[in-house]
Scaffold this motif. Sequence first.
Motif, short mmCIF file in Angstrom:
data_model
loop_
_atom_site.label_atom_id
_atom_site.label_comp_id
_atom_site.label_asym_id
_atom_site.label_seq_id
_atom_site.Cartn_x
_atom_site.Cartn_y
_atom_site.Cartn_z
N ARG A 15 0.81 -1.21 0.00
CA ARG A 15 0.00 0.00 0.00
C ARG A 15 0.86 1.28 0.00
O ARG A 15 0.56 2.22 -0.71
CB ARG A 15 -0.89 -0.05 1.24
CG ARG A 15 -2.20 0.61 1.02
CD ARG A 15 -3.12 0.36 2.19
NE ARG A 15 -3.94 1.53 2.38
CZ ARG A 15 -4.77 1.68 3.40
NH1 ARG A 15 -4.88 0.75 4.31
NH2 ARG A 15 -5.48 2.79 3.50
N ALA A 103 -2.20 5.51 3.09
CA ALA A 103 -2.28 4.26 3.87
C ALA A 103 -3.00 4.52 5.19
O ALA A 103 -2.58 4.08 6.25
CB ALA A 103 -0.89 3.66 4.08
N CYS A 105 -5.52 4.32 8.23
CA CYS A 105 -6.23 3.28 8.96
C CYS A 105 -6.31 3.76 10.40
O CYS A 105 -6.00 4.92 10.68
CB CYS A 105 -5.50 1.94 8.86
SG CYS A 105 -3.80 2.00 9.42
N GLU A 158 -5.36 -11.58 15.13
CA GLU A 158 -6.77 -11.99 15.26
C GLU A 158 -6.91 -13.39 15.82
O GLU A 158 -7.92 -13.74 16.42
CB GLU A 158 -7.48 -11.97 13.89
CG GLU A 158 -7.27 -10.73 13.06
CD GLU A 158 -5.96 -10.76 12.29
OE1 GLU A 158 -5.59 -11.82 11.77
OE2 GLU A 158 -5.30 -9.71 12.23
N ASP A 171 -4.64 -3.75 17.10
CA ASP A 171 -4.19 -3.93 15.72
C ASP A 171 -4.69 -2.78 14.85
O ASP A 171 -5.56 -2.02 15.24
CB ASP A 171 -4.71 -5.27 15.17
CG ASP A 171 -4.01 -5.71 13.88
OD1 ASP A 171 -3.00 -5.07 13.49
OD2 ASP A 171 -4.46 -6.70 13.26
N LEU A 172 -4.12 -2.73 13.64
CA LEU A 172 -4.58 -1.75 12.66
C LEU A 172 -5.87 -2.25 12.02
O LEU A 172 -6.00 -3.43 11.72
CB LEU A 172 -3.52 -1.56 11.57
CG LEU A 172 -2.20 -0.97 12.03
CD1 LEU A 172 -1.18 -1.00 10.89
CD2 LEU A 172 -2.40 0.45 12.52
N VAL A 173 -6.80 -1.33 11.84
CA VAL A 173 -8.07 -1.67 11.20
C VAL A 173 -8.26 -0.69 10.04
O VAL A 173 -8.08 0.52 10.20
CB VAL A 173 -9.25 -1.52 12.18
CG1 VAL A 173 -10.56 -1.90 11.49
CG2 VAL A 173 -9.04 -2.38 13.42
N SER A 174 -8.60 -1.26 8.90
CA SER A 174 -8.86 -0.39 7.75
C SER A 174 -10.34 -0.51 7.39
O SER A 174 -11.16 0.32 7.75
CB SER A 174 -7.93 -0.78 6.61
OG SER A 174 -8.16 0.03 5.51
N THR A 175 -10.73 -1.57 6.68
CA THR A 175 -12.14 -1.75 6.33
C THR A 175 -12.93 -2.40 7.47
O THR A 175 -14.15 -2.32 7.51
CB THR A 175 -12.28 -2.67 5.10
OG1 THR A 175 -11.69 -3.95 5.43
CG2 THR A 175 -11.56 -2.09 3.90
N GLY A 176 -12.23 -3.10 8.36
CA GLY A 176 -12.91 -3.85 9.42
C GLY A 176 -13.24 -5.28 9.00
O GLY A 176 -13.75 -6.07 9.79
N ASN A 177 -12.94 -5.64 7.75
CA ASN A 177 -13.30 -6.97 7.24
C ASN A 177 -12.56 -8.10 7.95
O ASN A 177 -13.12 -9.16 8.19
CB ASN A 177 -13.02 -7.06 5.73
CG ASN A 177 -14.00 -6.22 4.94
OD1 ASN A 177 -15.07 -5.88 5.45
ND2 ASN A 177 -13.64 -5.87 3.72
N THR A 178 -11.28 -7.87 8.29
CA THR A 178 -10.50 -8.91 8.97
C THR A 178 -11.10 -9.21 10.33
O THR A 178 -11.25 -10.38 10.72
CB THR A 178 -9.03 -8.48 9.11
OG1 THR A 178 -8.53 -8.15 7.82
CG2 THR A 178 -8.17 -9.57 9.72
P1 AMP Z 1 -8.98 -4.53 7.21
O1 AMP Z 1 -9.52 -5.96 7.08
O2 AMP Z 1 -9.16 -3.75 5.93
O3 AMP Z 1 -9.60 -3.82 8.41
O4 AMP Z 1 -7.41 -4.61 7.42
C1 AMP Z 1 -6.93 -5.17 8.60
C2 AMP Z 1 -5.66 -5.95 8.37
O5 AMP Z 1 -4.77 -5.25 7.53
C3 AMP Z 1 -4.95 -6.18 9.68
O6 AMP Z 1 -4.24 -7.39 9.62
C4 AMP Z 1 -4.01 -4.98 9.76
O7 AMP Z 1 -2.86 -5.30 10.52
C5 AMP Z 1 -3.70 -4.72 8.29
N1 AMP Z 1 -3.66 -3.28 7.97
C6 AMP Z 1 -4.74 -2.49 7.75
N2 AMP Z 1 -4.35 -1.24 7.42
C7 AMP Z 1 -3.00 -1.25 7.40
C8 AMP Z 1 -2.01 -0.27 7.13
N3 AMP Z 1 -2.29 1.00 6.79
N4 AMP Z 1 -0.70 -0.64 7.24
C9 AMP Z 1 -0.38 -1.90 7.57
N5 AMP Z 1 -1.28 -2.87 7.84
C10 AMP Z 1 -2.57 -2.57 7.76
#
Ligand code: AMP
Length: 228
Positions: A15, A103, A105, A158, A171-178
Amino acid sequence: MNATDTLTLALSKGRIFDETLPLLRAAGIEVLEDPQTSRKLILPTNRPGVRVVLVRATDVPTYVEHGGADLGVCGKDTLIEHAAAWGGSAHVGLVEPLDLGIARCRMSVAVPADFDYARAVRQGARLRVATKYVAIAREFFASKGVHVDLIKLYGSMELAPLTGLADAIVDLVSTGNTLKANRLVEVERIMDISSRLVVRPAALKVKAAQIRPLLQAFARAVGAPVAA
Ligand code: AMP
């Protein structure tokens, strides 16, 4: 060698690399090889005096600080953890002149859907928290007065609550899908994260003629002021 007439930018694949490319383009710099297809770790650009080195995200501050690169792009999370590992930000030889806003999150606390986090905190329970981001987690829970046992992990946080290793993760969350896919819910938002441009102060002085125009072009492209 990172010679005085060469500007070296450290990026990590994925990213950060993808979202830095348009900023480089805005500064008139085209990276001439695609890391998806090339196995090279040093990528040339259309500017003979500018090159990109591909390093692990957590190694970006180290490369810049010790002169393997003049500048780099890395997440605020990485910068905070790097500074903490080396005794606090005052000791880190890096300046952070620009929030690139890429990037994006957030750093969050998540727990299994059936774990009553609010109640555990109210009752003063000691929480087992698994994370890669121990400095951020320690500071956050200390500021809330919550007692935690931090469990350092290097991958897939997770999994920790699902196997009984921990009550919660940071942890880092972006979309929340994980989180959703692993039946975890976000219960605290610790901080918003974005990627920053970092520069070695000595490089900023010695290579000002190359770095300043780049900083200005990046700043214009992201609509943010330069802070150094
Ligand atoms: P998501 O499912 O989109 O919420 O992404 C979550 C997963 O992606 C987790 O395993 C995070 O550690 C990783 N992640 C999300 N955003 C970033 C970011 N900007 N940089 C590095 N890892 C990320």
